[in-house]
Design an enzyme around this catalytic site. Sequence first.
Site, mmCIF file in Angstrom:
data_model
loop_
_atom_site.group_PDB
_atom_site.id
_atom_site.type_symbol
_atom_site.label_atom_id
_atom_site.label_comp_id
_atom_site.label_asym_id
_atom_site.label_seq_id
_atom_site.Cartn_x
_atom_site.Cartn_y
_atom_site.Cartn_z
ATOM 1 N N CYS A 139 88.974 52.973 1.438
ATOM 2 C CA CYS A 139 89.421 54.109 2.237
ATOM 3 C C CYS A 139 90.397 54.952 1.414
ATOM 4 O O CYS A 139 90.021 55.444 0.345
ATOM 5 C CB CYS A 139 90.013 53.618 3.561
ATOM 6 S SG CYS A 139 90.452 54.917 4.732
ATOM 7 N N ASP A 169 78.935 57.597 6.767
ATOM 8 C CA ASP A 169 80.402 57.652 6.817
ATOM 9 C C ASP A 169 80.837 59.056 7.235
ATOM 10 O O ASP A 169 80.545 60.030 6.542
ATOM 11 C CB ASP A 169 80.960 57.308 5.434
ATOM 12 C CG ASP A 169 82.470 57.195 5.405
ATOM 13 O OD1 ASP A 169 83.142 57.772 6.285
ATOM 14 O OD2 ASP A 169 82.984 56.543 4.480
ATOM 15 N N HIS A 197 81.743 54.362 7.768
ATOM 16 C CA HIS A 197 83.043 54.184 7.125
ATOM 17 C C HIS A 197 83.564 52.776 7.421
ATOM 18 O O HIS A 197 83.366 52.249 8.501
ATOM 19 C CB HIS A 197 84.044 55.231 7.632
ATOM 20 C CG HIS A 197 85.341 55.201 6.880
ATOM 21 N ND1 HIS A 197 85.415 55.597 5.563
ATOM 22 C CD2 HIS A 197 86.573 54.799 7.243
ATOM 23 C CE1 HIS A 197 86.673 55.443 5.155
ATOM 24 N NE2 HIS A 197 87.387 54.953 6.152
#
Length: 166
Positions: A45, A93, A124
Site C-alpha cells: 500500500c 484495485d 487492493h
Amino acid sequence: GHKQGRHHHDHDFDYELGIKDVQAADATLRGRPECNGRVGVVGFCLGGTMAYLASARTDADAAVGYYGTRIHGYLDDAKAIDRPLLLHFGERDHTTPPEVLAQIIPAVSGNPHVKWHVHPDAVHAFANHVRPAHYNAAATAQADQRTFALFRAQLDPSRRSETSVA
C-alpha cells in the site's frame, strides 16, 4: 477532506522524509553482523510506493512493492532505478484503476531493472490475509513466489545457483 474509502494517511505522509528513513535503516542493517551486506525493501500500500521510491533513491539492492497507491505521482523516478524492482498490482484495485496503470506501466516498462505483474481479479490489499474481503490466496501465492525468488537471487549469493527468477 478525504473521500470515503480512501486511505487518508497517504495524504499526510511525507514521502521525502520517509525515503531518508529507509536509507538510514538500509545503512544500519548493512552495519549489523548478521547482515551479509545486502538489503532488500518490501512494502504494501503506502509502503508499495515507498519500495518503488527506495529503488530509485536509496542504495537498496532490490525492492518489491505490493499495490503502491501513489507510484503514479512519482513516474520521473522510474528512470533512476538501476537495481531490481518488482511491482505487484491488483487488476481490480480501486487505488490503481486502469487509467492509472496506463500511466505507471509505460513509465516503468522502459527500464530493464523493473518487472511488474497485474494479478487477475485481485483487489487492493489482496495479500492481506486478515482482511477476508480483500485477500486473494492465488494472487498472494504467485506474488510471494516471485518476491522471494527475486530476493533469493539478489540478496543471498550463496543460493544463486539454485534460484529461478519467475
